[in-house]
Write a protein that holds these residues in place. Structure first.
Motif, PDB file in Angstrom:
ATOM      1  N   ALA A   5     -45.414  35.570 -45.643  1.00 29.00           N
ATOM      2  CA  ALA A   5     -46.794  35.097 -45.825  1.00 29.00           C
ATOM      3  C   ALA A   5     -47.027  33.939 -44.867  1.00 29.00           C
ATOM      4  O   ALA A   5     -46.074  33.265 -44.455  1.00 29.00           O
ATOM      5  CB  ALA A   5     -46.986  34.634 -47.265  1.00 29.00           C
ATOM      6  N   TYR A   6     -48.291  33.732 -44.498  1.00 30.32           N
ATOM      7  CA  TYR A   6     -48.626  32.649 -43.562  1.00 30.32           C
ATOM      8  C   TYR A   6     -49.694  31.763 -44.185  1.00 30.32           C
ATOM      9  O   TYR A   6     -50.742  32.257 -44.612  1.00 30.32           O
ATOM     10  CB  TYR A   6     -49.141  33.259 -42.255  1.00 30.32           C
ATOM     11  CG  TYR A   6     -49.496  32.241 -41.196  1.00 30.32           C
ATOM     12  CD1 TYR A   6     -48.502  31.593 -40.471  1.00 30.32           C
ATOM     13  CD2 TYR A   6     -50.824  31.938 -40.903  1.00 30.32           C
ATOM     14  CE1 TYR A   6     -48.820  30.668 -39.482  1.00 30.32           C
ATOM     15  CE2 TYR A   6     -51.149  31.008 -39.924  1.00 30.32           C
ATOM     16  CZ  TYR A   6     -50.136  30.385 -39.216  1.00 30.32           C
ATOM     17  OH  TYR A   6     -50.457  29.469 -38.246  1.00 30.32           O
ATOM     18  N   VAL A   7     -49.404  30.469 -44.250  1.00 32.43           N
ATOM     19  CA  VAL A   7     -50.370  29.514 -44.809  1.00 32.43           C
ATOM     20  C   VAL A   7     -50.863  28.630 -43.675  1.00 32.43           C
ATOM     21  O   VAL A   7     -50.063  27.932 -43.038  1.00 32.43           O
ATOM     22  CB  VAL A   7     -49.712  28.643 -45.908  1.00 32.43           C
ATOM     23  CG1 VAL A   7     -50.719  27.627 -46.454  1.00 32.43           C
ATOM     24  CG2 VAL A   7     -49.181  29.515 -47.027  1.00 32.43           C
ATOM     25  N   ASN A   8     -52.152  28.658 -43.432  1.00 31.92           N
ATOM     26  CA  ASN A   8     -52.711  27.845 -42.355  1.00 31.92           C
ATOM     27  C   ASN A   8     -53.191  26.520 -42.940  1.00 31.92           C
ATOM     28  O   ASN A   8     -54.372  26.341 -43.223  1.00 31.92           O
ATOM     29  CB  ASN A   8     -53.853  28.600 -41.675  1.00 31.92           C
ATOM     30  CG  ASN A   8     -54.290  27.913 -40.405  1.00 31.92           C
ATOM     31  OD1 ASN A   8     -53.598  27.018 -39.898  1.00 31.92           O
ATOM     32  ND2 ASN A   8     -55.432  28.305 -39.874  1.00 31.92           N
ATOM     33  N   ALA A   9     -52.262  25.595 -43.134  1.00 30.39           N
ATOM     34  CA  ALA A   9     -52.592  24.326 -43.804  1.00 30.39           C
ATOM     35  C   ALA A   9     -53.512  23.484 -42.924  1.00 30.39           C
ATOM     36  O   ALA A   9     -53.263  23.329 -41.727  1.00 30.39           O
ATOM     37  CB  ALA A   9     -51.316  23.550 -44.099  1.00 30.39           C
ATOM     38  N   ALA A  10     -54.549  22.928 -43.534  1.00 29.44           N
ATOM     39  CA  ALA A  10     -55.517  22.130 -42.772  1.00 29.44           C
ATOM     40  C   ALA A  10     -55.034  20.699 -42.567  1.00 29.44           C
ATOM     41  O   ALA A  10     -55.452  20.031 -41.634  1.00 29.44           O
ATOM     42  CB  ALA A  10     -56.864  22.120 -43.503  1.00 29.44           C
ATOM     43  N   ASN A  11     -54.137  20.241 -43.437  1.00 29.88           N
ATOM     44  CA  ASN A  11     -53.682  18.850 -43.349  1.00 29.88           C
ATOM     45  C   ASN A  11     -52.318  18.743 -44.036  1.00 29.88           C
ATOM     46  O   ASN A  11     -51.810  19.728 -44.583  1.00 29.88           O
ATOM     47  CB  ASN A  11     -54.696  17.909 -44.011  1.00 29.88           C
ATOM     48  CG  ASN A  11     -55.060  18.408 -45.406  1.00 29.88           C
ATOM     49  OD1 ASN A  11     -54.192  18.790 -46.188  1.00 29.88           O
ATOM     50  ND2 ASN A  11     -56.359  18.449 -45.703  1.00 29.88           N
ATOM     51  N   GLU A  12     -51.745  17.515 -44.027  1.00 29.45           N
ATOM     52  CA  GLU A  12     -50.373  17.381 -44.553  1.00 29.45           C
ATOM     53  C   GLU A  12     -50.309  17.653 -46.058  1.00 29.45           C
ATOM     54  O   GLU A  12     -49.313  18.176 -46.547  1.00 29.45           O
ATOM     55  CB  GLU A  12     -49.748  16.025 -44.177  1.00 29.45           C
ATOM     56  CG  GLU A  12     -50.341  14.822 -44.865  1.00 29.45           C
ATOM     57  CD  GLU A  12     -49.665  13.515 -44.427  1.00 29.45           C
ATOM     58  OE1 GLU A  12     -49.407  13.330 -43.219  1.00 29.45           O
ATOM     59  OE2 GLU A  12     -49.409  12.672 -45.309  1.00 29.45           O
ATOM     60  N   LYS A  13     -51.399  17.330 -46.780  1.00 32.59           N
ATOM     61  CA  LYS A  13     -51.403  17.576 -48.231  1.00 32.59           C
ATOM     62  C   LYS A  13     -51.299  19.079 -48.511  1.00 32.59           C
ATOM     63  O   LYS A  13     -50.483  19.523 -49.331  1.00 32.59           O
ATOM     64  CB  LYS A  13     -52.702  17.005 -48.820  1.00 32.59           C
ATOM     65  CG  LYS A  13     -52.636  16.760 -50.284  1.00 32.59           C
ATOM     66  CD  LYS A  13     -53.842  15.971 -50.772  1.00 32.59           C
ATOM     67  CE  LYS A  13     -53.941  16.109 -52.282  1.00 32.59           C
ATOM     68  NZ  LYS A  13     -55.285  15.928 -52.770  1.00 32.59           N
ATOM     69  N   GLU A  14     -52.112  19.851 -47.817  1.00 34.87           N
ATOM     70  CA  GLU A  14     -52.060  21.310 -48.016  1.00 34.87           C
ATOM     71  C   GLU A  14     -50.713  21.877 -47.578  1.00 34.87           C
ATOM     72  O   GLU A  14     -50.189  22.807 -48.193  1.00 34.87           O
ATOM     73  CB  GLU A  14     -53.176  21.976 -47.190  1.00 34.87           C
ATOM     74  CG  GLU A  14     -54.542  21.912 -47.863  1.00 34.87           C
ATOM     75  CD  GLU A  14     -55.589  22.694 -47.071  1.00 34.87           C
ATOM     76  OE1 GLU A  14     -56.756  22.294 -47.170  1.00 34.87           O
ATOM     77  OE2 GLU A  14     -55.254  23.681 -46.367  1.00 34.87           O
ATOM     78  N   ALA A  15     -50.182  21.307 -46.508  1.00 30.33           N
ATOM     79  CA  ALA A  15     -48.896  21.808 -46.006  1.00 30.33           C
ATOM     80  C   ALA A  15     -47.792  21.553 -47.025  1.00 30.33           C
ATOM     81  O   ALA A  15     -46.987  22.447 -47.328  1.00 30.33           O
ATOM     82  CB  ALA A  15     -48.564  21.147 -44.663  1.00 30.33           C
ATOM     83  N   VAL A  16     -47.741  20.339 -47.573  1.00 29.12           N
ATOM     84  CA  VAL A  16     -46.707  20.008 -48.560  1.00 29.12           C
ATOM     85  C   VAL A  16     -46.855  20.922 -49.788  1.00 29.12           C
ATOM     86  O   VAL A  16     -45.861  21.434 -50.314  1.00 29.12           O
ATOM     87  CB  VAL A  16     -46.797  18.514 -48.965  1.00 29.12           C
ATOM     88  CG1 VAL A  16     -45.981  18.236 -50.218  1.00 29.12           C
ATOM     89  CG2 VAL A  16     -46.323  17.636 -47.818  1.00 29.12           C
ATOM     90  N   ALA A  17     -48.117  21.156 -50.208  1.00 27.69           N
ATOM     91  CA  ALA A  17     -48.346  21.994 -51.399  1.00 27.69           C
ATOM     92  C   ALA A  17     -47.824  23.417 -51.190  1.00 27.69           C
ATOM     93  O   ALA A  17     -47.479  24.105 -52.159  1.00 27.69           O
ATOM     94  CB  ALA A  17     -49.836  22.005 -51.729  1.00 27.69           C
ATOM     95  N   ALA A  18     -47.758  23.851 -49.943  1.00 31.26           N
ATOM     96  CA  ALA A  18     -47.337  25.240 -49.670  1.00 31.26           C
ATOM     97  C   ALA A  18     -45.829  25.380 -49.498  1.00 31.26           C
ATOM     98  O   ALA A  18     -45.317  26.491 -49.379  1.00 31.26           O
ATOM     99  CB  ALA A  18     -48.055  25.750 -48.416  1.00 31.26           C
ATOM    100  N   LEU A  19     -45.107  24.248 -49.441  1.00 32.92           N
ATOM    101  CA  LEU A  19     -43.645  24.327 -49.331  1.00 32.92           C
ATOM    102  C   LEU A  19     -43.052  24.476 -50.732  1.00 32.92           C
ATOM    103  O   LEU A  19     -43.760  24.429 -51.721  1.00 32.92           O
ATOM    104  CB  LEU A  19     -43.094  23.067 -48.653  1.00 32.92           C
ATOM    105  CG  LEU A  19     -43.539  22.858 -47.191  1.00 32.92           C
ATOM    106  CD1 LEU A  19     -43.100  21.490 -46.699  1.00 32.92           C
ATOM    107  CD2 LEU A  19     -42.979  23.962 -46.287  1.00 32.92           C
ATOM    108  N   GLY A  20     -41.750  24.654 -50.825  1.00 33.77           N
ATOM    109  CA  GLY A  20     -41.139  24.795 -52.151  1.00 33.77           C
ATOM    110  C   GLY A  20     -39.799  24.101 -52.198  1.00 33.77           C
ATOM    111  O   GLY A  20     -39.404  23.423 -51.247  1.00 33.77           O
ATOM    112  N   LYS A  21     -39.069  24.276 -53.299  1.00 27.30           N
ATOM    113  CA  LYS A  21     -37.821  23.541 -53.501  1.00 27.30           C
ATOM    114  C   LYS A  21     -36.605  24.253 -52.889  1.00 27.30           C
ATOM    115  O   LYS A  21     -35.531  23.673 -52.790  1.00 27.30           O
ATOM    116  CB  LYS A  21     -37.569  23.347 -54.993  1.00 27.30           C
ATOM    117  CG  LYS A  21     -38.475  22.268 -55.608  1.00 27.30           C
ATOM    118  CD  LYS A  21     -37.947  21.862 -56.955  1.00 27.30           C
ATOM    119  CE  LYS A  21     -38.786  20.787 -57.624  1.00 27.30           C
ATOM    120  NZ  LYS A  21     -39.168  19.680 -56.761  1.00 27.30           N
ATOM    121  N   ASP A  22     -36.759  25.528 -52.488  1.00 27.68           N
ATOM    122  CA  ASP A  22     -35.598  26.270 -51.991  1.00 27.68           C
ATOM    123  C   ASP A  22     -35.490  26.171 -50.472  1.00 27.68           C
ATOM    124  O   ASP A  22     -36.479  26.359 -49.758  1.00 27.68           O
ATOM    125  CB  ASP A  22     -35.722  27.757 -52.374  1.00 27.68           C
ATOM    126  CG  ASP A  22     -35.698  27.942 -53.872  1.00 27.68           C
ATOM    127  OD1 ASP A  22     -34.966  27.193 -54.540  1.00 27.68           O
ATOM    128  OD2 ASP A  22     -36.442  28.817 -54.360  1.00 27.68           O
TER     129      ASP A  22
END
Ligand SMILES: Cc1cc2nc3c(=O)[nH]c(=O)nc-3n(C[C@H](O)[C@H](O)[C@H](O)COP(=O)(O)OP(=O)(O)OC[C@H]3O[C@@H](n4cnc5c(N)ncnc54)[C@H](O)[C@@H]3O)c2cc1C
Length: 330
Positions: A5-22
């Motif tokens: 899947a590809y997440v086009n994060a608009a900013n660092e907040k969105e980018a962090v939200a799309a990462l995970g713990k693994d």
């Protein structure tokens, strides 16, 4: 390549939200110069990529130093007037990375976090320590380009050219994650392999991003940066060095103190306190430069096929010292 899947994060907040713990399940992607090659070679198989090119890509003034956004392209680092004036070794390292195409795509964050170039790591057939296996193949294998410092258990060399001047200039990395931000010194960011953490090269958690490099005021330090490659073409250096000299007085030729950091010789940017001590309080001459270079390689432990790197690294250190002192390289 495995679908992702590809997440086009608009900013660092969105980018962090799309990462995970693994680890390596959701990964940031900058220019993709390293990551896409790993995906195609089945070395890394994430479920999700998170675009981080919309993070800060600017340079701003910060407490007398500079703050560089991790989305900044390497070409822009190489050509930035203030970076070149205040931190010439950073600009020198950026300009020598790869090719113009790579520098036009590759970002600061991606350069610092790129994975090792070890050919065993990059080959899906070799399940080495870094891929959850139980051995490093290089001590008994082809180890021409591997580490001469660090004593394993993995013998990779850190691939980032920018990491070395960042450690020399005592940069701080800003990391953000779901728990907020934290500041980590460049020297503490990169980790030596141990049996427990051998799969990683740094302290970044899987749900964190590197967003900025913060460089302290440079003062009146003089710098040299010297890289040795097989040929003057695109490839990683065989060995290189950043040297910073704090000279006594504005026109003095005596070093009050020095920073000597080598690249491509160890799993982390390798600071040599021996070389720094050999320079401190001494006039910088071809003789003191040679003696410090000799000291820098104290304790090197080459593998079966890379003893030549000891001399190459010595030459890089010696020439970086001469360059920093404004002396001719003969
Ligand atoms: C022929 C060739 C020669 C090269 N020579 C050199 C050289 O001399 N010196 C050198 O340093 N490099 C060299 N490189 C490597 C190149 O510079 C890197 O691949 C590039 O800098 C990576 O940047 P990127 O933005 O494309 O990273 P990406 O491929 O997008 O990412 C690299 C890694 O960093 C992670 N990442 C990306 N952004 C962030 C972030 N903000 N926070 C946390 N993690 C992040 C990704 O998840 C990935 O694991 C060379 C490459 C090639 C192909």
């Amino acid at each position: 390549m495995k679908p992702f899947a590809y997440v086009n994060a608009a900013n660092e907040k969105e980018a962090v939200a799309a990462l995970g713990k693994d680890y390596e399940k959701a990964l940031p992607i900058g220019g993709g110069q390293d990551l896409l090659a790993r995906l195609k070679d089945y070395v890394t198989q994430p479920d999700r990529l998170v675009n981080v090119k919309n993070l800060d890509a600017t340079v701003t003034r910060a407490n007398g130093g500079l703050k560089i956004g991790s989305a900044m392209k390497m070409v822009d680092v190489a050509e930035h007037a203030e970076i070149g004036r205040m931190y010439p070794a950073v600009a020198a390292a950026a300009i020598e990375v790869g090719t113009p195409q790579i520098r036009n795509q590759g970002t600061v964050g991606g350069n610092i976090n790129q994975r090792p170039r070890c050919w065993y790591f990059r080959n899906e057939e070799f399940v080495c320590y870094k891929k959850g296996g139980n051995r490093c193949f290089s001590p008994q294998g082809e180890n021409q380009f591997h580490a001469i410092f660090g004593s394993g258990p993995s013998y990779i060399v850190h691939p980032s050219s920018l990491a070395v001047p960042f450690v020399a200039y005592d940069a701080t990395f800003r990391l953000v994650g779901p728990r907020g931000e934290r500041m980590v010194k460049a020297a503490d960011y990169f980790t030596m392999p141990t049996k427990e953490n051998v799969e990683r090269e740094n302290v970044l958690e899987p749900d964190e991003l590197l967003t900025h490099v913060i460089l302290p005021p440079p003062g009146s330090i003089k710098s040299g940066h010297y890289e040795v490659r097989y040929k003057t073409s695109h490839d990683w250096p065989i060995a290189f060095a950043t040297v910073l000299l704090a000279m006594a007085g504005s026109t003095g030729s005596t070093a009050q103190s020095a920073r000597v950091v080598m690249g491509a010789v160890a799993p982390v940017p390798w600071r040599s306190k021996e070389a720094e001590q050999a320079l401190a309080g001494k006039p910088i001459t071809p003789e003191t430069a040679a003696a410090a270079a000799e000291a820098a390689l104290t304790g090197a432990e080459p593998l079966s096929q890379n003893a030549y790197k000891v001399q190459v690294a010595k030459t890089a250190v010696e020439r970086a010292i001469l360059q920093a002192a404004g002396l001719p390289i003969t």
